[in-house]
Design a protein around this motif. Structure first.
Motif, mmCIF file in Angstrom:
data_model
loop_
_atom_site.group_PDB
_atom_site.id
_atom_site.type_symbol
_atom_site.label_atom_id
_atom_site.label_comp_id
_atom_site.label_asym_id
_atom_site.label_seq_id
_atom_site.Cartn_x
_atom_site.Cartn_y
_atom_site.Cartn_z
ATOM 1 N N PHE A 263 0.853 -1.189 0.000
ATOM 2 C CA PHE A 263 0.000 0.000 0.000
ATOM 3 C C PHE A 263 0.887 1.236 0.000
ATOM 4 O O PHE A 263 1.806 1.347 0.810
ATOM 5 N N SER A 264 0.603 2.130 -0.923
ATOM 6 C CA SER A 264 1.442 3.328 -1.060
ATOM 7 C C SER A 264 0.631 4.431 -1.721
ATOM 8 O O SER A 264 -0.510 4.205 -2.151
ATOM 9 N N GLY A 265 1.241 5.594 -1.821
ATOM 10 C CA GLY A 265 0.600 6.678 -2.548
ATOM 11 C C GLY A 265 0.282 6.269 -3.982
ATOM 12 O O GLY A 265 -0.771 6.604 -4.520
ATOM 13 N N ALA A 266 1.185 5.489 -4.553
ATOM 14 C CA ALA A 266 0.986 5.054 -5.935
ATOM 15 C C ALA A 266 -0.212 4.121 -6.064
ATOM 16 O O ALA A 266 -1.028 4.266 -6.982
ATOM 17 N N THR A 267 -0.346 3.168 -5.133
ATOM 18 C CA THR A 267 -1.483 2.242 -5.243
ATOM 19 C C THR A 267 -2.788 2.987 -4.950
ATOM 20 O O THR A 267 -3.815 2.694 -5.546
ATOM 21 N N LEU A 268 -2.717 3.952 -4.046
ATOM 22 C CA LEU A 268 -3.920 4.733 -3.744
ATOM 23 C C LEU A 268 -4.318 5.568 -4.953
ATOM 24 O O LEU A 268 -5.499 5.679 -5.285
ATOM 25 N N PHE A 269 -3.317 6.128 -5.613
ATOM 26 C CA PHE A 269 -3.583 6.916 -6.819
ATOM 27 C C PHE A 269 -4.269 6.048 -7.874
ATOM 28 O O PHE A 269 -5.302 6.406 -8.427
ATOM 29 N N THR A 270 -3.706 4.890 -8.107
ATOM 30 C CA THR A 270 -4.277 3.985 -9.105
ATOM 31 C C THR A 270 -5.706 3.580 -8.756
ATOM 32 O O THR A 270 -6.598 3.615 -9.593
ATOM 33 N N ALA A 271 -5.890 3.233 -7.490
ATOM 34 C CA ALA A 271 -7.201 2.749 -7.073
ATOM 35 C C ALA A 271 -8.268 3.833 -7.145
ATOM 36 O O ALA A 271 -9.460 3.535 -7.247
ATOM 37 N N SER A 272 -7.851 5.070 -7.085
ATOM 38 C CA SER A 272 -8.834 6.154 -7.019
ATOM 39 C C SER A 272 -9.189 6.737 -8.383
ATOM 40 O O SER A 272 -10.119 7.534 -8.488
ATOM 41 N N ARG A 273 -8.456 6.306 -9.424
ATOM 42 C CA ARG A 273 -8.769 6.872 -10.748
ATOM 43 C C ARG A 273 -10.192 6.543 -11.155
ATOM 44 O O ARG A 273 -10.636 5.405 -11.004
ATOM 45 N N GLY A 274 -10.897 7.548 -11.637
ATOM 46 C CA GLY A 274 -12.244 7.333 -12.129
ATOM 47 C C GLY A 274 -13.287 7.137 -11.045
ATOM 48 O O GLY A 274 -14.432 6.827 -11.350
ATOM 49 N N ARG A 275 -12.864 7.310 -9.787
ATOM 50 C CA ARG A 275 -13.833 7.105 -8.710
ATOM 51 C C ARG A 275 -14.437 8.432 -8.283
ATOM 52 O O ARG A 275 -13.724 9.357 -7.900
ATOM 53 N N ALA A 276 -15.769 8.483 -8.348
ATOM 54 C CA ALA A 276 -16.476 9.699 -7.968
ATOM 55 C C ALA A 276 -16.753 9.733 -6.470
ATOM 56 O O ALA A 276 -17.041 10.785 -5.908
ATOM 57 N N ALA A 277 -16.661 8.596 -5.833
ATOM 58 C CA ALA A 277 -16.941 8.524 -4.394
ATOM 59 C C ALA A 277 -15.964 9.409 -3.625
ATOM 60 O O ALA A 277 -14.858 9.687 -4.085
ATOM 61 N N SER A 278 -16.385 9.829 -2.455
ATOM 62 C CA SER A 278 -15.518 10.674 -1.641
ATOM 63 C C SER A 278 -14.281 9.899 -1.219
ATOM 64 O O SER A 278 -14.303 8.673 -1.102
ATOM 65 N N ILE A 279 -13.213 10.627 -0.996
ATOM 66 C CA ILE A 279 -11.961 9.973 -0.618
ATOM 67 C C ILE A 279 -12.110 9.233 0.715
ATOM 68 O O ILE A 279 -11.515 8.184 0.926
ATOM 69 N N LYS A 280 -12.960 9.745 1.608
ATOM 70 C CA LYS A 280 -13.128 9.046 2.886
ATOM 71 C C LYS A 280 -13.804 7.692 2.663
ATOM 72 O O LYS A 280 -13.381 6.675 3.219
#
Length: 271
Positions: A139-156
């Motif tokens: 788990f890293s900033g990079a994996t978080l970045f990848t996982a969040s692409r295209g996601r409209a849901a709130s970051i929380k």
DNA sequence: CATCGGACCTGTTAGC
DNA sequence: TGCTAACAGGTCCGAT
């Protein structure tokens, strides 16, 4: 009761008491928790030696040669090793007898917890879809970045999605977002590399810190010895609705996000 | 697929 | 003080 630090604290407390012990018997005081308790728990566990006590996400795993017991504490579960003579309470659902004359007891008033069985060499379906451990390099900033692409849901909401990263519950999500200076309502897909990096680091620091302190953030947490936490980790936003930011003095704002209470500092945390 | 709301339970606390 | 309602650390599931 637990988020990941509390589960890990429980694991660390239980491991020296359980590893190497032989199971003398299993007592179920009800047939189910959140789900039915598989027959294998009663059929297979007695006579087995507990090899290791492990953790995956918020599950505790008691590994034996015959298979593994998967335990989830839900919202209100507690696992303790007690003398066999200790009185049984209304919510003491499962006892695992040990060859040292003591008993591993599972208590869970709300029964959101569960007890499942995993055969040797198998991966239980409940574990199959889980994301990386937050404290690992997976788990890293990079994996978080990848996982969040295209996601409209709130970051929380995304942070609390166990497919993205495991173990981050409502308290630590709020605190990590505060530390990273990110507003909880921000659409996950809008975060850049740098903010993902900051957030991943905040998650690691906050969870790691809570584990070092013995998972003491929750007010009614009991560790494996049955001792309460000392509520040591300072909370900046969780549970502080309407109070003033400890950093800048601005009044904190709150809303419900994904059905969960969410509080943030409008000045320190930017969208 | 992603997202949302409801569901599962009981105990504690806030509010009238 | 006493009653009721809202809320609580989690996560699964079905509907959209």
């Amino acid at each position: 009761m637990p988020e990941l630090p509390e589960v890990e604290t429980t694991r660390r407390g239980l491991a020296p008491l359980l590893e190497g012990r032989r199971i003398t018997g299993v007592t179920l005081r009800r047939p189910d928790l959140r789900w039915p308790i598989p027959e294998a728990i009663v059929r297979q566990l007695p006579g087995q030696r507990i090899d290791t006590v492990a953790r995956r996400a918020k599950y505790l795993l008691l590994h034996t040669g015959a298979g593994s017991a998967l335990w989830h504490l839900g919202m209100s579960g507690v696992m303790r090793v007690l003398p066999t003579t200790s009185p049984v309470g209304a919510h003491d659902h499962v006892d695992v007898g040990l060859d040292d004359g003591r008993v591993l007891r599972f208590t869970d008033p709300r029964r959101f917890g569960c007890l499942l069985w995993q055969a040797p060499g198998m991966l239980h379906p409940r574990l199959a879809g889980l994301g990386p451990e937050p404290l690992s390099t997976d788990f890293s900033g990079a994996t978080l970045f990848t996982a969040s692409r295209g996601r409209a849901a709130s970051i929380k909401t995304l942070l609390m999605d166990q497919a993205v990263v495991v173990g981050v519950g409502n308290i630590y999500a709020a605190e990590a977002l505060f530390e990273a200076g990110i507003r909880p309502t921000t659409p996950a897909g809008r975060l850049g590399h740098q903010r993902c990096e900051r957030l991943a680091k905040a998650v690691k620091r906050i969870l790691g810190n809570a584990i070092e302190r013995g998972g003491t953030t929750l007010r009614d947490f009991l560790n494996a010895d049955g001792l309460p936490g000392y509520f040591a980790q300072e909370l900046f936003v969780y549970g502080r609705e309407g109070e003033l930011c400890k950093v800048c003095g601005t009044r904190l704002e709150s809303m419900r996000l994904g059905q969960r209470a969410t509080t943030w500092c409008p000045r320190c945390q930017r969208a």
